[in-house]
Design an enzyme around this catalytic site. Structure first.
Site, mmCIF file in Angstrom:
data_model
loop_
_atom_site.group_PDB
_atom_site.id
_atom_site.type_symbol
_atom_site.label_atom_id
_atom_site.label_comp_id
_atom_site.label_asym_id
_atom_site.label_seq_id
_atom_site.Cartn_x
_atom_site.Cartn_y
_atom_site.Cartn_z
ATOM 1 C CB SER A 147 -0.850 -0.013 1.275
ATOM 2 O OG SER A 147 -1.462 1.248 1.490
ATOM 3 C CE1 TYR A 160 -4.157 -2.162 5.192
ATOM 4 C CE2 TYR A 160 -3.190 -0.049 4.622
ATOM 5 C CZ TYR A 160 -3.802 -1.231 4.241
ATOM 6 O OH TYR A 160 -4.048 -1.476 2.910
HETATM 7 N N1 LIG Z 1 -8.794 -0.654 -1.151
HETATM 8 C C1 LIG Z 1 -7.794 0.112 -0.826
HETATM 9 O O1 LIG Z 1 -7.967 1.328 -0.676
HETATM 10 C C2 LIG Z 1 -6.408 -0.443 -0.694
HETATM 11 C C3 LIG Z 1 -5.311 0.418 -0.764
HETATM 12 C C4 LIG Z 1 -4.029 -0.085 -0.628
HETATM 13 C C5 LIG Z 1 -3.857 -1.450 -0.404
HETATM 14 N N2 LIG Z 1 -4.926 -2.277 -0.326
HETATM 15 C C6 LIG Z 1 -4.686 -3.698 -0.084
HETATM 16 O O2 LIG Z 1 -5.249 -4.442 -1.128
HETATM 17 C C7 LIG Z 1 -5.519 -5.775 -0.680
HETATM 18 C C8 LIG Z 1 -6.902 -6.168 -1.137
HETATM 19 O O3 LIG Z 1 -7.847 -5.330 -0.488
HETATM 20 P P1 LIG Z 1 -9.200 -4.814 -1.169
HETATM 21 O O4 LIG Z 1 -9.061 -3.380 -1.354
HETATM 22 O O5 LIG Z 1 -9.555 -5.685 -2.304
HETATM 23 O O6 LIG Z 1 -10.175 -4.995 0.077
HETATM 24 P P2 LIG Z 1 -11.343 -6.029 0.334
HETATM 25 O O7 LIG Z 1 -11.729 -5.828 1.749
HETATM 26 O O8 LIG Z 1 -12.348 -5.921 -0.736
HETATM 27 O O9 LIG Z 1 -10.595 -7.444 0.148
HETATM 28 C C9 LIG Z 1 -9.782 -8.034 1.114
HETATM 29 C C10 LIG Z 1 -10.134 -9.503 1.162
HETATM 30 O O10 LIG Z 1 -9.237 -10.182 2.052
HETATM 31 C C11 LIG Z 1 -10.002 -11.180 2.710
HETATM 32 N N3 LIG Z 1 -9.389 -11.592 3.966
HETATM 33 C C12 LIG Z 1 -9.165 -10.847 5.076
HETATM 34 N N4 LIG Z 1 -8.633 -11.605 6.039
HETATM 35 C C13 LIG Z 1 -8.520 -12.864 5.543
HETATM 36 C C14 LIG Z 1 -8.047 -14.088 6.061
HETATM 37 N N5 LIG Z 1 -7.592 -14.175 7.310
HETATM 38 N N6 LIG Z 1 -8.077 -15.169 5.257
HETATM 39 C C15 LIG Z 1 -8.560 -15.100 3.995
HETATM 40 N N7 LIG Z 1 -9.006 -13.965 3.450
HETATM 41 C C16 LIG Z 1 -8.998 -12.866 4.218
HETATM 42 C C17 LIG Z 1 -11.350 -10.505 2.968
HETATM 43 O O11 LIG Z 1 -12.369 -11.448 3.247
HETATM 44 C C18 LIG Z 1 -11.560 -9.732 1.689
HETATM 45 O O12 LIG Z 1 -12.324 -10.463 0.744
HETATM 46 C C19 LIG Z 1 -5.310 -5.744 0.831
HETATM 47 O O13 LIG Z 1 -4.049 -6.304 1.143
HETATM 48 C C20 LIG Z 1 -5.327 -4.267 1.164
HETATM 49 O O14 LIG Z 1 -4.595 -3.969 2.320
HETATM 50 C C21 LIG Z 1 -6.202 -1.807 -0.478
#
Ligand SMILES: NC(=O)c1ccc[n+]([C@@H]2O[C@H](COP(=O)([O-])OP(=O)(O)OC[C@H]3O[C@@H](n4cnc5c(N)ncnc54)[C@H](O)[C@@H]3O)[C@@H](O)[C@H]2O)c1
Length: 253
Positions: A147, A160
């Site tokens: 991120s 985070y």
């Molecule tokens: N959306 C944003 O703004 C953003 C920005 C920077 C980084 N990210 C990163 O991107 C990645 C994906 O996030 P996203 O934005 O798609 O969010 P999201 O919440 O849609 O997806 C995250 C997924 O991870 C799954 N998850 C969480 N804990 C888990 C576990 N213990 N076992 C299995 N699955 C698990 C959740 O059920 C969810 O489906 C993450 O690592 C997040 O930190 C997101």
């Protein structure tokens, strides 16, 4: 699929967080480019929606319900991928949680531990178990999701921030260890992306103020992250490893 875009024909892409916004977009992208896809997540209902999204682009897909923080579950999803599709070529190590939005003095200890378990330990466990599978194929690619919070400080998300800095560090360390096995390891660093996680963020912060810090003045789309992930995992990126790539509308510029 655009002509000449089948970069993953015959390949298997394993995606954690496959029920989430970025994981689903990546699944559709990999499948559109010819990959068979394995989706791993805890969230059963959302996982089914991701399967439907992949099937809509005529992709072959396997869903595995698993908690990525548990070694037994990590072994289960890896074994399921091998059993169904014969191996793994691409590992998108992407599951993550945001945790609480609170000043560090008020941050709950159990939330800190959970964020570190999902965003740090599980990223390592995934690489630990999947690396031998990539080696068995003669090499492959790992893309970890960090991120922009892994590159700079952000207030009120202490766990985070720590966890995503750790993803950057693990990516670099893994790339050094695995280069000789023809396994490339890179990380993507998104700014806020329109997914359920960004909606969690919106509930706690002023979205307009955050958007104003992004030169492109908008959150990203999950497909914009998926495009970078697919590039890094593809034969277009054969000399790229240990890299940390922003996809952030200019936020880190
Ligand atoms: N959306 C944003 O703004 C953003 C920005 C920077 C980084 N990210 C990163 O991107 C990645 C994906 O996030 P996203 O934005 O798609 O969010 P999201 O919440 O849609 O997806 C995250 C997924 O991870 C799954 N998850 C969480 N804990 C888990 C576990 N213990 N076992 C299995 N699955 C698990 C959740 O059920 C969810 O489906 C993450 O690592 C997040 O930190 C997101």
């Amino acid at each position: 699929m655009a002509p000449g875009m089948a970069r993953f024909t015959g390949k298997v892409a394993l995606i954690t967080g496959g029920a989430g916004g970025i994981g689903r977009a990546a699944a559709v992208r990999f499948a559109s480019e010819g990959a068979r896809v394995v989706l791993v997540d805890l969230a059963a209902t959302n996982l089914r929606q991701s399967v439907a999204a992949v099937e809509k682009v005529d992709g072959e897909v396997l869903a595995v319900e698993a908690d990525v923080t548990r070694m037994a579950d990590v072994e289960k999803y890896a074994e399921a991928a091998v059993k169904r599709f014969g191996g793994v070529d691409v590992f998108f190590n992407n599951a993550g949680v945001l945790g609480a939005l609170k000043p560090l003095v008020d941050y709950p200890e159990e939330t800190f531990d959970r964020v570190i378990a999902v965003n740090v330990k599980a990223v390592w466990l995934g690489m630990k178990v999947v690396t031998p599978l990539l080696r068995a194929r003669g090499g492959g690619a790992i893309v970890n999701t960090a991120s922009i919070a892994g590159l700079r400080g952000s207030p009120n998300i202490i766990a985070y921030t720590a966890s995503k800095h750790a993803v950057v560090g693990m990516t670099r360390a893994a790339s050094l260890e695995l280069a000789r096995h023809s396994i490339r390891v890179n990380a993507v660093c998104p700014a806020p992306i329109e997914t359920p996680m960004a909606r969690e963020l919106d509930a706690a912060i002023n979205r307009e103020r955050l958007t104003a810090t992004i030169p492109m003045r908008r959150y990203g789309a999950p497909e914009e992250v998926a495009a970078l992930v697919a590039f890094l995992a593809s034969p277009d990126a054969t000399y790229i490893t240990g890299g940390i790539y922003t996809v952030d509308g200019g936020a880190m510029a």
